[in-house]
Design a protein around this motif. Structure first.
Motif, PDB file in Angstrom:
ATOM      1  N   ILE A 116      62.392  44.195 -12.834  1.00  0.00           N
ATOM      2  CA  ILE A 116      63.206  42.984 -12.863  1.00  0.00           C
ATOM      3  C   ILE A 116      64.527  43.206 -12.127  1.00  0.00           C
ATOM      4  O   ILE A 116      64.944  42.369 -11.308  1.00  0.00           O
ATOM      5  N   LEU A 117      65.190  44.331 -12.377  1.00  0.00           N
ATOM      6  CA  LEU A 117      66.490  44.578 -11.756  1.00  0.00           C
ATOM      7  C   LEU A 117      66.374  44.790 -10.254  1.00  0.00           C
ATOM      8  O   LEU A 117      67.265  44.391  -9.496  1.00  0.00           O
ATOM      9  N   LEU A 118      65.284  45.391  -9.819  1.00  0.00           N
ATOM     10  CA  LEU A 118      65.068  45.485  -8.372  1.00  0.00           C
ATOM     11  C   LEU A 118      64.840  44.100  -7.780  1.00  0.00           C
ATOM     12  O   LEU A 118      65.260  43.819  -6.652  1.00  0.00           O
ATOM     13  N   SER A 119      64.217  43.214  -8.550  1.00  0.00           N
ATOM     14  CA  SER A 119      64.082  41.821  -8.118  1.00  0.00           C
ATOM     15  C   SER A 119      65.439  41.138  -8.035  1.00  0.00           C
ATOM     16  O   SER A 119      65.686  40.326  -7.143  1.00  0.00           O
ATOM     17  N   VAL A 120      66.311  41.466  -8.983  1.00  0.00           N
ATOM     18  CA  VAL A 120      67.678  40.940  -8.948  1.00  0.00           C
ATOM     19  C   VAL A 120      68.336  41.318  -7.626  1.00  0.00           C
ATOM     20  O   VAL A 120      68.932  40.483  -6.942  1.00  0.00           O
ATOM     21  N   CYS A 121      68.222  42.587  -7.245  1.00  0.00           N
ATOM     22  CA  CYS A 121      68.826  43.066  -5.994  1.00  0.00           C
ATOM     23  C   CYS A 121      68.174  42.403  -4.786  1.00  0.00           C
ATOM     24  O   CYS A 121      68.851  41.973  -3.848  1.00  0.00           O
ATOM     25  N   SER A 122      66.846  42.323  -4.817  1.00  0.00           N
ATOM     26  CA  SER A 122      66.116  41.745  -3.693  1.00  0.00           C
ATOM     27  C   SER A 122      66.428  40.268  -3.506  1.00  0.00           C
ATOM     28  O   SER A 122      66.560  39.782  -2.373  1.00  0.00           O
ATOM     29  N   ASN A 123      66.570  39.544  -4.625  1.00  0.00           N
ATOM     30  CA  ASN A 123      66.742  38.090  -4.558  1.00  0.00           C
ATOM     31  C   ASN A 123      68.192  37.645  -4.416  1.00  0.00           C
ATOM     32  O   ASN A 123      68.463  36.601  -3.806  1.00  0.00           O
ATOM     33  N   LEU A 124      69.121  38.418  -4.983  1.00  0.00           N
ATOM     34  CA  LEU A 124      70.509  37.953  -5.052  1.00  0.00           C
ATOM     35  C   LEU A 124      71.442  38.597  -4.027  1.00  0.00           C
ATOM     36  O   LEU A 124      72.458  37.996  -3.674  1.00  0.00           O
ATOM     37  N   LEU A 125      71.120  39.795  -3.575  1.00  0.00           N
ATOM     38  CA  LEU A 125      71.971  40.440  -2.569  1.00  0.00           C
ATOM     39  C   LEU A 125      71.526  40.015  -1.175  1.00  0.00           C
ATOM     40  O   LEU A 125      70.325  39.995  -0.885  1.00  0.00           O
ATOM     41  N   PRO A 126      72.460  39.669  -0.309  1.00  0.00           N
ATOM     42  CA  PRO A 126      72.102  39.204   1.035  1.00  0.00           C
ATOM     43  C   PRO A 126      71.251  40.230   1.785  1.00  0.00           C
ATOM     44  O   PRO A 126      71.530  41.428   1.746  1.00  0.00           O
ATOM     45  N   LYS A 127      70.215  39.755   2.456  1.00  0.00           N
ATOM     46  CA  LYS A 127      69.329  40.656   3.201  1.00  0.00           C
ATOM     47  C   LYS A 127      70.087  41.410   4.288  1.00  0.00           C
ATOM     48  O   LYS A 127      69.732  42.546   4.625  1.00  0.00           O
ATOM     49  N   GLU A 128      71.117  40.773   4.841  1.00  0.00           N
ATOM     50  CA  GLU A 128      71.863  41.417   5.916  1.00  0.00           C
ATOM     51  C   GLU A 128      72.784  42.529   5.403  1.00  0.00           C
ATOM     52  O   GLU A 128      73.239  43.367   6.180  1.00  0.00           O
ATOM     53  N   ASP A 129      73.043  42.540   4.101  1.00  0.00           N
ATOM     54  CA  ASP A 129      73.891  43.583   3.524  1.00  0.00           C
ATOM     55  C   ASP A 129      73.007  44.745   3.062  1.00  0.00           C
ATOM     56  O   ASP A 129      72.854  45.011   1.865  1.00  0.00           O
ATOM     57  N   GLU A 130      72.441  45.448   4.018  1.00  0.00           N
ATOM     58  CA  GLU A 130      71.494  46.520   3.712  1.00  0.00           C
ATOM     59  C   GLU A 130      72.145  47.651   2.926  1.00  0.00           C
ATOM     60  O   GLU A 130      71.502  48.266   2.065  1.00  0.00           O
ATOM     61  N   PHE A 178      70.793  48.913  -0.649  1.00  0.00           N
ATOM     62  CA  PHE A 178      70.324  50.291  -0.790  1.00  0.00           C
ATOM     63  C   PHE A 178      71.034  51.003  -1.935  1.00  0.00           C
ATOM     64  O   PHE A 178      70.401  51.703  -2.730  1.00  0.00           O
ATOM     65  N   LEU A 179      72.346  50.831  -2.042  1.00  0.00           N
ATOM     66  CA  LEU A 179      73.097  51.507  -3.095  1.00  0.00           C
ATOM     67  C   LEU A 179      72.627  51.071  -4.484  1.00  0.00           C
ATOM     68  O   LEU A 179      72.445  51.907  -5.380  1.00  0.00           O
ATOM     69  N   HIS A 180      72.429  49.775  -4.654  1.00  0.00           N
ATOM     70  CA  HIS A 180      71.950  49.272  -5.941  1.00  0.00           C
ATOM     71  C   HIS A 180      70.531  49.767  -6.225  1.00  0.00           C
ATOM     72  O   HIS A 180      70.232  50.217  -7.338  1.00  0.00           O
ATOM     73  N   ALA A 181      69.667  49.695  -5.211  1.00  0.00           N
ATOM     74  CA  ALA A 181      68.281  50.106  -5.395  1.00  0.00           C
ATOM     75  C   ALA A 181      68.188  51.607  -5.668  1.00  0.00           C
ATOM     76  O   ALA A 181      67.392  52.048  -6.514  1.00  0.00           O
ATOM     77  N   THR A 190      64.947  48.972   3.292  1.00  0.00           N
ATOM     78  CA  THR A 190      64.232  49.095   4.573  1.00  0.00           C
ATOM     79  C   THR A 190      63.148  50.159   4.448  1.00  0.00           C
ATOM     80  O   THR A 190      63.114  50.952   3.498  1.00  0.00           O
ATOM     81  N   GLU A 191      62.266  50.199   5.444  1.00  0.00           N
ATOM     82  CA  GLU A 191      61.176  51.178   5.431  1.00  0.00           C
ATOM     83  C   GLU A 191      61.710  52.611   5.395  1.00  0.00           C
ATOM     84  O   GLU A 191      61.231  53.460   4.635  1.00  0.00           O
ATOM     85  N   ASN A 192      62.695  52.892   6.247  1.00  0.00           N
ATOM     86  CA  ASN A 192      63.266  54.241   6.286  1.00  0.00           C
ATOM     87  C   ASN A 192      63.961  54.604   4.976  1.00  0.00           C
ATOM     88  O   ASN A 192      63.896  55.752   4.523  1.00  0.00           O
ATOM     89  N   GLU A 193      64.621  53.619   4.378  1.00  0.00           N
ATOM     90  CA  GLU A 193      65.298  53.872   3.105  1.00  0.00           C
ATOM     91  C   GLU A 193      64.279  54.140   1.995  1.00  0.00           C
ATOM     92  O   GLU A 193      64.512  54.987   1.128  1.00  0.00           O
TER      93      GLU A 193
END
Length: 256
Positions: A164-178, A182-185, A211-214
């Motif tokens: 759920i929390l990874l979904s929070v990061c995926s859905n709420l943090l801007p995609k451009e703010d990689e 990454f830090l949250h994930a 990202t894939e590399n991350e």
């Protein structure tokens, strides 16, 4: 709407034809069915109607009728209704219900003690916040509730919590703010590994967040399989849950 009206009248007037014990048992099942029906209906205002049922039950109980006392499951079902609503302020409303449950529990009402399902339901509401103006607050609520869950001695986060929390990061943090994603994930995945709750759902959601590399940097491979990962990472996950089949049925539908 008709069944809601019938239920509210039923709760308000009581059910005199059966014993108090049977009355409560029947009512508890009926209430949960109606609340869950509202949660799944997708109708505007469904969550408010679900909470109205809870309020009527609470009032009936305060007036001295023990048969209508709400419990943990009733409250958690209402939280779930708000989580599924996507309405303005849903996450904040869920946190408010959670705090109310805790206050009542600390005042001696043992029947409304929040459990891990309750905490997860609140964080789920944050993950599916749809209103742009609510996103910042929802992100803060999710991690505030997570911190609270981590601080408790009677329960701890599980694989569902981390997904759920990874979904929070995926859905709420801007995609451009990689960098922020990454830090949250990274923080969540490392805690998940330390607690031994990594399963397939956690890996899938992690891969959607970074990202894939991350992902390779964190996991050590680009695979979604647990087979080549340290068993310690999944030591507290049952065999079914390792494959996403334990306690994650709702996740399968909603966490895409």
């Amino acid at each position: 709407t008709l069944i809601h009206t019938i239920l509210v009248r039923f709760v308000a007037d009581g059910f005199q034809a059966v014993s108090a014990k049977t009355n409560f048992s029947f009512l508890a099942i009926f209430v949960l069915l109606v609340i869950n029906a509202w949660a799944k209906s997708g109708e505007v205002g469904a969550a408010s109607r679900a909470e109205h049922i809870l309020a009527v039950m609470e009032q009936r109980y305060q007036n001295g009728d023990e048969d209508f006392k709400p419990n943990t499951r009733t409250h958690t079902s209402v939280i779930d209704a708000w989580a599924k609503s996507g309405e303005r302020g849903a996450a904040a409303r869920c946190e408010h219900i959670l705090l109310t449950m805790q206050q009542q529990f600390e005042s001696g009402n043992l029947d409304v003690k929040p459990n891990s399902h309750t905490f997860n339901a609140v964080m789920n509401a944050c993950a599916f916040t749809k209103i742009d103006e609510d996103r910042t607050e929802a992100l803060a609520i999710a991690f505030r509730v997570f911190d609270w869950l981590c601080s408790r001695s009677d329960m701890q986060p599980d694989a569902y919590t981390y997904t759920i929390l990874l979904s929070v990061c995926s859905n709420l943090l801007p995609k451009e703010d990689e960098a922020k994603r990454f830090l949250h994930a990274k923080f969540l995945f490392e805690k998940c590994c330390e607690s031994g709750h990594v399963n397939d759902f956690v890996l899938r959601k992690l891969k959607q967040t970074v990202t894939e590399n991350e992902y390779i940097k964190l996991v050590g491979t680009d695979s979604l399989s647990l087979d080549n990962l340290p068993r310690e990472w999944s030591r507290n996950v049952s065999r079914d849950a390792r494959n996403g089949r334990n306690g994650s049925r709702g996740l399968r539908r909603r966490h895409k």
